[in-house]
Design an enzyme around this catalytic site. Structure first.
Site, PDB file in Angstrom:
ATOM      1  N   ARG A 239     -14.928  78.521 102.177  1.00  0.00           N
ATOM      2  CA  ARG A 239     -15.694  77.262 102.078  1.00  0.00           C
ATOM      3  C   ARG A 239     -17.132  77.558 101.676  1.00  0.00           C
ATOM      4  O   ARG A 239     -17.684  78.596 102.014  1.00  0.00           O
ATOM      5  CB  ARG A 239     -15.769  76.558 103.431  1.00  0.00           C
ATOM      6  CG  ARG A 239     -14.476  75.983 103.946  1.00  0.00           C
ATOM      7  CD  ARG A 239     -14.730  75.343 105.304  1.00  0.00           C
ATOM      8  NE  ARG A 239     -13.627  74.511 105.733  1.00  0.00           N
ATOM      9  CZ  ARG A 239     -12.624  74.926 106.501  1.00  0.00           C
ATOM     10  NH1 ARG A 239     -12.584  76.170 106.911  1.00  0.00           N
ATOM     11  NH2 ARG A 239     -11.669  74.091 106.856  1.00  0.00           N
TER      12      ARG A 239
ATOM     13  N   HIS B   5     -29.728  31.504 103.973  1.00  0.00           N
ATOM     14  CA  HIS B   5     -29.912  30.458 104.985  1.00  0.00           C
ATOM     15  C   HIS B   5     -28.841  30.567 106.067  1.00  0.00           C
ATOM     16  O   HIS B   5     -29.144  30.590 107.260  1.00  0.00           O
ATOM     17  CB  HIS B   5     -29.851  29.084 104.304  1.00  0.00           C
ATOM     18  CG  HIS B   5     -29.970  27.938 105.253  1.00  0.00           C
ATOM     19  ND1 HIS B   5     -28.889  27.356 105.867  1.00  0.00           N
ATOM     20  CD2 HIS B   5     -31.057  27.287 105.721  1.00  0.00           C
ATOM     21  CE1 HIS B   5     -29.298  26.391 106.664  1.00  0.00           C
ATOM     22  NE2 HIS B   5     -30.622  26.319 106.585  1.00  0.00           N
TER      23      HIS B   5
ATOM     24  N   ARG C 225     -40.460  29.321 114.019  1.00  0.00           N
ATOM     25  CA  ARG C 225     -40.589  28.619 112.739  1.00  0.00           C
ATOM     26  C   ARG C 225     -40.687  27.136 113.016  1.00  0.00           C
ATOM     27  O   ARG C 225     -39.676  26.480 113.260  1.00  0.00           O
ATOM     28  CB  ARG C 225     -39.389  28.951 111.853  1.00  0.00           C
ATOM     29  CG  ARG C 225     -39.439  30.377 111.319  1.00  0.00           C
ATOM     30  CD  ARG C 225     -38.067  30.915 110.993  1.00  0.00           C
ATOM     31  NE  ARG C 225     -37.323  31.149 112.221  1.00  0.00           N
ATOM     32  CZ  ARG C 225     -36.385  32.092 112.368  1.00  0.00           C
ATOM     33  NH1 ARG C 225     -36.071  32.879 111.359  1.00  0.00           N
ATOM     34  NH2 ARG C 225     -35.756  32.240 113.510  1.00  0.00           N
TER      35      ARG C 225
ATOM     36  N   ARG D 248     -45.510  29.769 113.799  1.00  0.00           N
ATOM     37  CA  ARG D 248     -45.918  29.894 112.395  1.00  0.00           C
ATOM     38  C   ARG D 248     -46.062  28.492 111.802  1.00  0.00           C
ATOM     39  O   ARG D 248     -45.189  27.654 111.975  1.00  0.00           O
ATOM     40  CB  ARG D 248     -44.860  30.667 111.606  1.00  0.00           C
ATOM     41  CG  ARG D 248     -45.210  30.813 110.141  1.00  0.00           C
ATOM     42  CD  ARG D 248     -44.123  31.547 109.379  1.00  0.00           C
ATOM     43  NE  ARG D 248     -42.913  30.749 109.275  1.00  0.00           N
ATOM     44  CZ  ARG D 248     -41.774  31.215 108.746  1.00  0.00           C
ATOM     45  NH1 ARG D 248     -41.697  32.458 108.309  1.00  0.00           N
ATOM     46  NH2 ARG D 248     -40.717  30.442 108.667  1.00  0.00           N
TER      47      ARG D 248
ATOM     48  N   GLU E  65     -46.702  39.461 104.296  1.00  0.00           N
ATOM     49  CA  GLU E  65     -45.368  39.345 103.706  1.00  0.00           C
ATOM     50  C   GLU E  65     -45.413  39.314 102.186  1.00  0.00           C
ATOM     51  O   GLU E  65     -44.422  39.026 101.537  1.00  0.00           O
ATOM     52  CB  GLU E  65     -44.637  38.114 104.252  1.00  0.00           C
ATOM     53  CG  GLU E  65     -45.416  36.827 104.128  1.00  0.00           C
ATOM     54  CD  GLU E  65     -44.699  35.637 104.788  1.00  0.00           C
ATOM     55  OE1 GLU E  65     -43.491  35.679 104.967  1.00  0.00           O
ATOM     56  OE2 GLU E  65     -45.405  34.658 105.120  1.00  0.00           O
TER      57      GLU E  65
ATOM     58  N   GLY F 166     -43.777  40.084 107.679  1.00  0.00           N
ATOM     59  CA  GLY F 166     -42.574  39.305 107.367  1.00  0.00           C
ATOM     60  C   GLY F 166     -41.767  40.146 106.400  1.00  0.00           C
ATOM     61  O   GLY F 166     -41.909  40.041 105.193  1.00  0.00           O
ATOM     62  N   THR F 167     -40.937  41.011 106.982  1.00  0.00           N
ATOM     63  CA  THR F 167     -40.287  42.016 106.130  1.00  0.00           C
ATOM     64  C   THR F 167     -39.238  41.406 105.205  1.00  0.00           C
ATOM     65  O   THR F 167     -38.900  42.012 104.195  1.00  0.00           O
ATOM     66  CB  THR F 167     -39.674  43.136 106.986  1.00  0.00           C
ATOM     67  OG1 THR F 167     -38.984  42.555 108.091  1.00  0.00           O
ATOM     68  CG2 THR F 167     -40.752  44.043 107.519  1.00  0.00           C
ATOM     69  N   ASN F 168     -38.740  40.208 105.512  1.00  0.00           N
ATOM     70  CA  ASN F 168     -37.818  39.567 104.559  1.00  0.00           C
ATOM     71  C   ASN F 168     -38.549  39.256 103.265  1.00  0.00           C
ATOM     72  O   ASN F 168     -38.144  39.675 102.184  1.00  0.00           O
ATOM     73  CB  ASN F 168     -37.294  38.231 105.100  1.00  0.00           C
ATOM     74  CG  ASN F 168     -36.372  38.398 106.271  1.00  0.00           C
ATOM     75  OD1 ASN F 168     -35.967  39.507 106.578  1.00  0.00           O
ATOM     76  ND2 ASN F 168     -36.059  37.309 106.932  1.00  0.00           N
ATOM     77  N   ASP F 169     -39.616  38.495 103.380  1.00  0.00           N
ATOM     78  CA  ASP F 169     -40.347  38.103 102.174  1.00  0.00           C
ATOM     79  C   ASP F 169     -40.973  39.316 101.494  1.00  0.00           C
ATOM     80  O   ASP F 169     -41.038  39.384 100.272  1.00  0.00           O
ATOM     81  CB  ASP F 169     -41.426  37.072 102.511  1.00  0.00           C
ATOM     82  CG  ASP F 169     -40.878  35.662 102.427  1.00  0.00           C
ATOM     83  OD1 ASP F 169     -39.946  35.361 103.172  1.00  0.00           O
ATOM     84  OD2 ASP F 169     -41.360  34.878 101.591  1.00  0.00           O
TER      85      ASP F 169
ATOM     86  N   CYS G 163     -41.580  40.643 112.179  1.00  0.00           N
ATOM     87  CA  CYS G 163     -40.744  39.520 112.596  1.00  0.00           C
ATOM     88  C   CYS G 163     -39.688  39.176 111.549  1.00  0.00           C
ATOM     89  O   CYS G 163     -39.082  38.127 111.596  1.00  0.00           O
ATOM     90  CB  CYS G 163     -41.579  38.296 112.949  1.00  0.00           C
ATOM     91  SG  CYS G 163     -42.502  37.631 111.569  1.00  0.00           S
TER      92      CYS G 163
END
Lengths: 946, 946
Positions: free
Chosen positions: A166, A520, A628, A684, A811, A832-835, A899
Site C-alpha cells: 500500500r 424561505h 426579525r 432587527r 452582512e 448576517g452570514t446568510n446575506d 446570527c
C-alpha cells in the site's frame, strides 16, 4: 443491542457497510497471515501478548528505544519493521504505516510487515526508474525477519508468504496508488495454496483479482479489460452472478487474464514493480493537482507498507469476526461482536451464512475468548475510546487486522462519553470532543427508527431537521383546514412565500421543489422547528393539478397520498415510517451542562415570536440574537394592516396604519422581554423589500383592494411599481428605514414602550436595536441617530430610564471592509452570514437550486456555504471586520456575534471561536447543538493556543 | 465672446452664477474698503502697484523674510497681516487667510486685513470663554496699522472702518461659522455713512443685514425671526418685493431688528464676540462629526480673517466689475470683462442696470484700464492660468477682491491649454492636468448651444452622453418603422430589455423611467454612443396608453410630441433645442496626442460588434477589453436561434441550434479581429441568465412557439422555470458554462476559427477568452480546462498554430479575496467593476433608482459608485486582488485591467493607475476621455512618487 440484531444491520445504521464491503470484497477469505509457524507453535495462541511485546530481534528494538523522538539519526535507515515505529511517526512512515506500527507496539497481534520511509520516495525520483541503490537489499533483510516470524517464505510455492502493498503519505491523499493485495501469487503458489487450504475456489478467485489489481494499479491497464472478459465468460456459461462461478471457472479466468496482461510470475519482480508504482503514483498529474489545490508540499513523499496476510478459513479452528468494545447502538458498556467459524469476510457480507454472537466463540474456545476480552480492554485503555475491531483466527491464533474508534449512534455517543468520564477514563473535555454535535438532532426531534423498513422515493436538501409524515396538501389554506380537522398534513409547494406561513405552522412537514438550504421554506421551518426538505429536484409539483410527480419512477401522487420526509437527511419516503423519540435524555443533559461550563461563546437564538422565545429559553438560549420584527407582521389579523401601510397614498395615511401595527408589535415585544427577562433581546428593524408582503395573484389583489377599500387597479399598479429585478439587492434593510423613517420610528417606539411595560411588570428587559444591510457609514449614522432620537423621545415622554443598545448587521462585503468606520455608531454588531455569503459569492439563496447541487456533487464547492461559513471567502471578510471593530476606540467592548443560519453549525461555531466573537445565534432547535459546538470550539482553541 | 453676450449669461453657462449671487446678495454695494484715505490720496490710483508691494511697516516685512518657511520661530506670534503670509501657510493661517496673503504679496491691491492664526484657536479652548490673554492687544496693533493704511478708524463714526470676519481652517469645512460682514456698524456709524455716501438706502439695508447675520452666526438666533419681521412689515406696507423698500423702510427694519436682538453697539465688543464665535464654531457637534467622518484632526484649529471693506458706489469715479484674463467661452487669448459705474455687485446681478464691457472703462479712465491689464498679466504669469477676477474701483482706486482660476468651457479649456504650452507658459503635463476630462464629451457629441433657450421639464440620470431630439415613441418596433420613414425618434420606455435593442439603434435618444446608470438602457446606449437619460422618476410612462406624464406639471404628452434629452446632464427639455457640434477639433487632437505620449495605462474599448470595434479604433482604442459575446445574439436573424437553443429539449437539439449560432458568432468575431488587427481582443463567454433572451408576454411567447415549432404551453412553462428571484445572483456567468459546457465550447470554437480565418486573410488576431463571474478557484479550473481543450482540438484539427490567452473576470468579492488562488489558471484578468460594485454594496443596478437618487442628494453617498469606483469599499477588494495576483508565481506578467463602466471615468482611471493596472476599457465614445484621464493619472502618480 440484543442478539437478534445482525451485525450487517448494525453496520448499516452506522454507515460503515460501504467501507466494510469495499475492503473485504477485494479479499475474500484471505487475511494477512502468518499461519502455522514454528514461532507461533512454540508459544501457542494463549501467550501472544507477551510474544508480541517483543516479536523482533533486540537490535531493532534497541535502536527505536535509543532514538524515540529524533528522526534525523534514522535518516540513513529506509526500511522499518512495524515495531520500529509509532503513531507519531506519520511524517516518516505515512499515516497507514505509523498506525500499523502503533498497533504492533501496544501488543496487538498484527500480522508482521515493514514500511519503506517517505524520504525514500524522494530518493527514488533521482534513481528512477530504478529503485535507490541498496534499497532492495535493505528490504530483503526485513523480509527475512518476517519470514522467520511467520515461518513462511516469500516466493516459495511450498510455503508461500503473500503480501499486501500500500501507499501512504503523512496526509491521506486520493489520486495515489491504493493497494495491491495477495502479491507473491503465481501459478505454483496458487496450486500449493489450493492444496493446503482445500478451497481452490477462493484461491483462484484471489489470484484473478490479484492479476486484475496489479495490471490496473501497477501496469496502468483499464479495469474494464478484465471485467469484460468475465462478463463474456459468464454469458457463455449462462451464469447469472459470481456465486455461480466454481473453482475451475476462476482457474479458467486466471488463464484468460494472463493472456491479456504481463504480470511477472516472479514474486520479487512483482514486489519491485509494485514499490516503484507506489513511488511513481506520488507524481501523477492527479496527485500533483490535488497537492497544489490543498497546499500539500511535494517534498513529503509517500511511504510503502508491505504486510504479510492471514487466512480465516483454514478449518474449524479458524474464523473471522468483528467486534465493538461497547454497544455502538445504546452506548452500554458491554462488548458486542459477531464471529463466523472457518470463514472469511466475504461470507459475512454475502449473508450466505449467519454469524453468531461471541457466546459461540466463548463456548468453542474459552481461552481465545478471554484473549479477545483482554484485547478489548487493552484497546479501550490505550485509545481511551470504544473500538471497532476486525479480527481473524487462523488455526487457533488470533490476529487483529484493524482497530479504530467505532462509529456510534447519537445516543451511544452521549452515553459512552458520560460513562467514560464517570469511569475516569477520559476528561470532560475529551468527552465533549468525542460527540458529533451535528448528530445531536437525535435528541431534539423524533427520528426514523433505524430498524424500520423504508422506501426512499426522492432526495432533496436537508433543510430543517426532524421527520414529518402526512397526507399531501398543495395549498396552505387547505393545510390549515385539514390540520384543524385533526389530519397530519405534509405541505407540498414549488416554493413557499410569506403567504404560506400559516400552512407551514399547521403542517407536520414541508416539502418544496425549489429553494436552497436558506430559502424561505428552510429558514421559516427551522425557525418553527418543523421538518423541511427543500430544493427537491427529484419531484415535480403541479400546483394547478395538485399533483406531485416522482421523477425517479415517473409515478404521480395526488392530494391525500401519504409521504414521510426526513429533514436531517433530505430523504422523501413512501407512506408512514416508524419513528423513535429520545426526549430529555439524562446523559444528554449532563453533556450540555458540561458544555455550558466549558464554553466561552454565548449562545442565543433567532426567535421572532413569544413562542419561539419560550422554546429558545427551554433549550438553553441566553438571549435572542436576532428577532426579525417583520415576522410579527404576518398572521391574518396583521398582514392586511401591513399591506394597508405599504399601499398608503401618503405619509399621513401610512402613519395611521403604523399606529395599528404599533399595538401588535409592542405586545409581542413585551411578551418576548418577559420570557427573556435578564437576557439581551436584539430586534432587527424591518428588513425585507415591501413587495414581499403583498399578494401577487390578480384575485388576491382584488380581494385585498376590497378589504382595504381601495381601487383594485391602483393597488395592482402600486404592487407592480414595488417589483424589483433583484429584490435581494434592492430597496430593503436600512435603505427602507431611510426611505420611510416613520416605519423605523414606529418599531423603535414599540421596542422602548414594550421594554418599559415589561419592566413595570417586574421583568428585566435588555433591548437591543439592530440596523440591517448597512454598506456605508453614513447610513448607520443617520439610522442610529433616528433610533436614539425616537427612543430618547419616548423615555422623555414617559420620564423613564432604560438601558438599550444600538447596533448593526455586518452582512455586506463593504460593511465588513469598513467596519472600523462603522464602529463609532454601534454598541454591538452581528454578522448576517446568510446575506454576507450571498453577496460575497454572488449567489442568491433563492436561486442556488439551479447550480449548487451540481457544484457540491462535482466538488467545485466542498461545502454548502449557506450551511457552513466559507472561511476562505466570507471568513476573510469577517476577520477584517473583527479587526476593524476591535481596533476602533472602545472596540473590545462592542459585542460581536453571528446570527445567520450558520450560527448553529459546529464548524462555523468553531470559526466564530477562533475569531473571538462574543456570541452565536441560531434557530431555537439548534441551540443545544450550538452549546455543545461552542464548548468543543473553546476546548480546541485552548488546546491550539496552549 | 462678443459684447452682445451678457456676463450674467456667461456665468450661467459656467455654473458660477450661484456663488456670485450667493455672495453679493449678502453685501449689496459694499466691498471691502479703504476709501478716501490720506494714504490712498497721497499715492493716487496709478501707483498702487508699488504701494502695495510694501504696504506695511518694514518690521513685519523683515520678519517674514527672515523666516519664510519655518513656522516654529513664529509660534509665539498669533496675528498676521496679509503680507506676512503666503499661500503655502494654509496650516497656520487657514486656506482663506493664506490666499488673501498671497494676493497681497504678489502686488494685487487687496483691501488690507489680518489673520489670527489657527494655533490661537487651540489656546482659546484653554481660556474660553475669554480670548487668550494678550490677543486683543496683539490684534489691536494690527488694526492700528490697517487704520494707518486706510486712513479710517475702527469704531469712529466720523470715519468708520468696517470689517468682514471669517473663519478658515487649513481644510475647507462646512459646519463652521462662515462670515460676518460690515462688522463695526452701529447707529452712529450708519448715520455717518449714509451722509457720506449719499445712499442711505443701502447703508440701512446693510446695517439690518449685519444685525441679522451677527445675531444668527454669533448669537445663535434663527434667521427666520428676522425674515418674519420683514415679511410682516412688507405685508403691512403692501410691498411686493425688497425693491419696494426705501431707505426709511430699512431704517425702520433696523429699529425693529434691534428690538429682538442684543447685538452690542460697540464695534470692539462686536469684534471680540465674532472672534470668539469663530473659534467656538470649531467645536460645534456638526463640525466635530464632519471631522470624524473625514478624518480631519481636531488639532488643526481654525484661523480668523479680519479684512477691511471697500465701496463701489461712491460716485462716478467708483464702480464694480468682473473679468476673465482670456475668453472663458472660446479660449481665445483676449481678456473679457464687464464693468458697472457707481454700482455694487447687487446692481449687476439684479439686472436693473446693464453692465458695459471694459471699453467703457478704457474710455473713462485709460490709466485705470492700463492698471487692470497689468493686473491681468501679473495674475496669469503668477498663477500660470486664466484668472477670473472680481474688482471694485473706489474713487478711482482699483481693488481686487478675489481672483481664482476661471471656469471655462470644454473648448476653451483645450484651446487655452494648447496655447499656453505653445506660449511656453506651462508644460504639456500641466496643460493636461488643467483639462477636465469629463468635459471632453463636448468634442464627441453634439451639445446644447449654451446661448439657446431651453425649458427643462424633468430630470433623470445622465446615463449616456449626447443630446437627442425626437418625437416620442413608446415601442421599439414603431421606433424602427418611423426612423426608416426618416423621422427623428425619441424612444420612451419604462425600462428597456434585450428586445428594445433595435429600437434603441433607430432612435436619436432613449428615455427611461426606471433603471440606474448601469441599467440595460444605460449600458446599451453608451455602447452605441446614443444619448440616454435613465431613471427619470419625474416622468410616468404608460405603455398601454402610450403617454408620458410630466410629474412636475402633471402635463400628459402623447406619441408624436417632441422632447429633447441631454444625456450628459440628465435634463429632459421641451421641444427641439438648438445644438452645436465640435468635431475633430485640432487642439483637442493635439491634447490627445500629448496624452498618448504621457500615459502608461493602455486604453481599450468595450465593443460587441464590428461597428463598435471600428468606432473604438477611430477613437484611439488599443484593443477590446470586453466583447460581450451575448450581444452578438441579438438581431432578428439570430435571437430566435438563441431562443431555440435555450428551449431545446435535450443536448442533441441544443447542439443543432448552437451550430447555427456558431456561424453568426464566428463571422462577427472574424470581422472584429480584422478591425483590431495587432491589438488584443477579449471575448467574454456568455454571461447573462438565459431568461434574459426570452420573451415574457404571452402573445410573444405564442408567436415564438409557432416560429420554432413547439407547443406554446410547454414553451411558456420552460420560460417560467428559468425565472429567478434574483437573476443577478443566479444561474449566469461561468455557472452557465459549467451547466451547459456545449455553449462555452461553441463560443471557444468560434473564437479560434475566427482568428485562424482572420490570420489567413493577413490580419494579426490576438484572441483572449475571458471567463465571467468566478467565485471559486475550482470554477476557473474547470472552465479554463474546457477552453484549452476546445481550442487545442480546433488547432489540432486545423493543424494550425495560434497564440491565445485565457483569463477571468474579477467581479465578485470572493474572487478578489482569493485572487491568488485563481492566478495559476489565468493569463490575464479584468475587474468587472459594475458587478463588483453590486455585490460589494448589495446594490442591484437595476433597482437602485428606488434609493440611489436620495442617497446622493442626502450625501449618504458622495458619488454614484456605478459611475466612479468606490475606493473605500470596492477599491479595497481590487487592491487585495492586485496584491494576490502580483504575489503569485509569474504574477507580474498577468495583465490586469478594468472593463466596468467606470473604466471611462477619470477619477476611476486615476485609481487604476495607482493600483498599477495594465489597462482600462470603456465604451468607444469614452475612449478619448480615458486616454486623457490615463495621462493625467500618470502625471499625478509621477508627481506623488517623485
Amino acid at each position: 443491542m440484543k442478539t437478534g440484531t445482525s451485525l450487517a444491520a448494525l453496520l448499516c445504521v452506522l454507515g460503515a457497510t460501504e467501507a466494510f464491503l469495499g475492503r473485504v470484497s477485494f479479499l475474500p477469505g484471505i487475511r494477512n497471515l502468518p499461519t502455522d509457524t514454528p514461532v507461533a507453535r512454540k508459544h501457542g495462541p494463549g501467550i501472544f501478548m507477551s510474544t508480541l511485546k517483543s516479536p523482533v530481534p533486540d537490535t531493532a528494538q534497541t535502536q527505536h528505544a535509543q532514538a524515540p523522538t529524533s528522526l534525523h539519526v534514522r535518516d540513513s535507515k529506509r526500511v522499518y519493521l512495524f515495531n520500529e515505529g509509532r503513531k507519531e511517526d506519520k511524517a516518516l512512515l505515512g499515516g497507514k504505516g505509523a498506525n500499523l506500527a502503533e498497533m504492533s507496539n501496544i501488543g496487538l497481534p498484527v500480522p508482521p510487515g515493514f514500511i519503506i520511509s517517505t524520504a525514500t520516495c524522494l530518493q527514488y525520483f533521482d534513481s528512477e526508474p530504478n529503485l535507490p541503490s541498496g534499497l532492495v537489499e535493505e528490504y530483503m533483510t526485513a523480509i527475512k525477519i518476517i519470514e522467520a516470524q511467520t515461518g513462511k517464505e516469500f516466493g516459495n510455492p511450498e510455503n508461500p508468504l503473500l503480501f499486501s502493498v500500500r501507499s501512504g503519505a503523512a496526509i491521506s491523499m486520493p489520486g495515489m496508488l491504493d493497494t495491491v493485495l495477495s502479491l507473491g501469487m503465481n501459478d505454483e503458489v496458487a496450486a500449493a495454496l489450493a492444496r493446503k487450504s482445500g478451497n481452490p475456489r477462493w484461491v483462484y478467485d484471489t489470484y484473478r483479482r490479484f492479476l486484475q489489481m496489479f495490471s490496473n494499479v501497477v501496469l496502468g491497464m483499464k479495469m474494464e479489460v478484465f471485467d469484460d472478459l468475465l462478463v463474456a465468460y459468464k454469458a457463455s456459461k449462462e451464469y447469472r452472478s459470481d456465486t455461480d462461478m466454481q473453482a475451475t471457472d476462476w482457474e479458467e479466468m486466471v488463464r484468460r487474464y494472463k493472456e491479456v496482461t504481463t504480470v511477472p510470475a516472479d514474486p520479487h519482480e512483482q514486489l519491485q514493480l509494485a514499490i516503484r508504482a507506489v513511488f511513481s503514483s506520488w507524481m501523477t498529474p492527479r496527485a500533483i493537482k490535488y497537492r497544489q489545490y490543498n497546499d500539500i508540499p511535494e517534498t513529503l513523499g509517500t511511504g510503502v507498507t508491505v504486510q504479510s496476510m492471514v487466512f480465516g478459513n483454514m478449518g474449524e479452528d479458524s474464523g473471522t469476526g468483528v467486534a465493538f468494545t461497547r454497544n455502538p447502538s445504546t452506548g452500554e458498556n458491554v462488548h458486542f461482536g459477531e464471529y463466523l467459524q472457518n470463514a472469511c469476510g466475504e461470507d459475512v457480507v454475502a449473508g450466505i451464512r449467519t454469524p453468531e454472537d461471541l457466546t459461540g466463540l466463548k463456548a468453542q474456545n474459552p481461552q481465545l475468548y478471554e484473549e479477545l476480552l483482554r484485547v478489548f480492554d487493552l484497546l479501550e485503555k490505550h485509545y481511551r475510546d470504544m473500538q471497532d475491531i476486525e479480527f481473524t483466527v487462523e488455526k487457533g491464533k488470533l490476529y487483529v487486522l484493524q482497530c479504530r474508534s467505532g462509529k456510534r449512534t447519537a445516543k451511544a455517543a452521549v452515553t459512552m462519553a458520560v460513562e467514560m468520564v464517570e469511569e475516569g477514563l477520559i476528561s470532560k473535555e475529551e468527552a465533549l470532543l468525542r460527540i458529533d454535535a451535528k448528530q445531536m438532532d437525535f435528541f431534539l426531534h423524533p427520528t426514523i427508527d433505524p430498524s424500520a423498513a423504508k422506501t426512499v422515493v426522492a432526495k432533496g436538501l436537508p433543510a430543517s431537521p426532524g421527520v414529518g409524515t402526512g397526507v399531501l396538501c398543495f395549498t396552505s389554506d387547505e393545510a390549515e383546514v385539514l390540520a384543524k380537522e385533526g389530519q397530519d398534513v405534509l405541505l407540498v409547494r414549488k416554493e413557499t412565500t410569506a403567504e404560506d406561513v400559516h400552512g407551514m405552522k399547521s403542517a407536520k412537514g414541508v416539502l418544496t421543489q425549489h429553494g436552497g438550504m436558506t430559502s424561505h421554506a428552510a429558514v421559516v421551518a427551522r425557525g418553527m422547528g418543523a421538518p423541511c426538505v427543500s430544493g427537491c429536484h427529484e419531484i415535480e409539483v403541479d400546483n394547478a393539478k395538485e399533483t406531485l410527480t416522482l421523477l425517479r419512477s415517473g409515478r404521480v401522487l395526488h392530494k391525500g397520498d401519504t409521504l414521510t420526509i426526513d429533514g436531517s437527511t433530505g430523504e422523501v419516503m413512501e407512506g408512514k415510517v416508524a419513528l423513535i423519540r429520545s426526549t430529555s435524555d439524562a446523559d444528554f443533559q449532563k453533556v450540555l451542562d458540561w458544555a455550558d461550563e466549558l464554553r466561552r461563546l454565548r449562545v442565543k437564538a433567532n426567535a421572532d415570536t413569544p413562542d419561539d422565545a419560550r422554546k429558545a429559553r427551554e433549550l438553553g438560549a441566553e438571549g435572542i440574537g436576532l428577532s426579525r420584527t417583520e415576522h410579527m407582521f404576518f398572521g391574518p389579523a396583521r398582514i392586511d394592516v401591513v399591506r394597508e401601510m405599504i399601499l398608503a397614498n401618503d405619509k399621513a395615511e401610512r402613519l395611521k396604519s403604523l399606529e395599528k401595527l404599533f399595538v401588535f408589535q409592542k405586545e409581542d415585544m413585551r411578551e418576548i422581554f418577559s420570557v427573556m427577562s435578564g437576557f439581551p433581546v436584539t430586534f432587527r428593524l424591518l428588513d425585507p423589500p415591501l413587495h414581499e408582503f403583498l399578494p401577487s395573484e390578480p384575485k388576491d389583489i382584488a380581494a385585498l383592494a376590497g378589504r382595504i377599500g381601495k381601487d383594485a387597479t391602483l393597488v395592482a399598479n402600486k404592487i407592480k411599481a414595488l417589483e424589483e429585478v433583484n429584490p435581494m439587492l434592492g430597496l430593503r434593510g436600512c435603505r427602507l428605514g431611510l426611505a420611510f423613517p416613520e416605519i423605523s420610528e414606529m418599531q423603535v417606539r414599540a421596542v422602548i414602550h414594550a421594554a418599559l411595560e415589561a419592566k413595570a411588570q417586574g421583568y428585566d428587559p435588555r433591548p437591543e436595536i439592530m440596523i440591517p444591510l448597512v454598506s456605508v457609514a453614513k447610513e448607520l449614522e443617520v439610522a442610529s441617530a433616528l433610533v436614539h432620537a425616537t427612543a430618547g423621545q419616548v423615555l422623555e415622554e414617559k420620564k423613564a430610564v432604560l438601558e438599550y443598545k444600538v447596533g448593526t448587521m455586518l452582512e455586506l462585503p463593504r460593511a465588513c471592509l469598513n467596519a472600523r468606520s462603522l464602529a463609532p455608531m454601534m454598541e454591538f454588531a452581528s454578522f448576517g452570514t446568510n446575506d454576507l455569503t450571498q453577496s460575497t459569492f454572488g449567489f442568491s439563496r433563492d436561486d442556488i437550486g439551479g447550480f449548487l447541487p451540481r457544484y457540491l456533487e462535482e466538488k467545485i464547492l466542498e461545502k454548502d456555504p449557506f450551511a457552513t461559513i466559507d472561511v476562505e471567502g466570507v471568513g476573510q471578510l469577517m476577520r477584517v471586520a473583527v479587526e476593524g471593530v476591535r481596533g476602533a476606540e472602545g472596540g473590545d467592548d462592542k459585542a460581536l456575534g453571528v446570527c445567520g443560519e450558520q450560527g448553529g453549525d459546529p464548524k462555523s461555531v468553531q470559526f466564530c471561536e477562533e475569531l473571538g466573537l462574543n456570541s452565536v445565534s441560531c434557530s431555537p432547535f439548534r441551540v443545544p447543538i450550538a452549546r455543545l459546538a461552542a464548548a468543543q470550539a473553546a476546548i480546541l482553541h485552548k488546546k491550539a493556543h496552549k
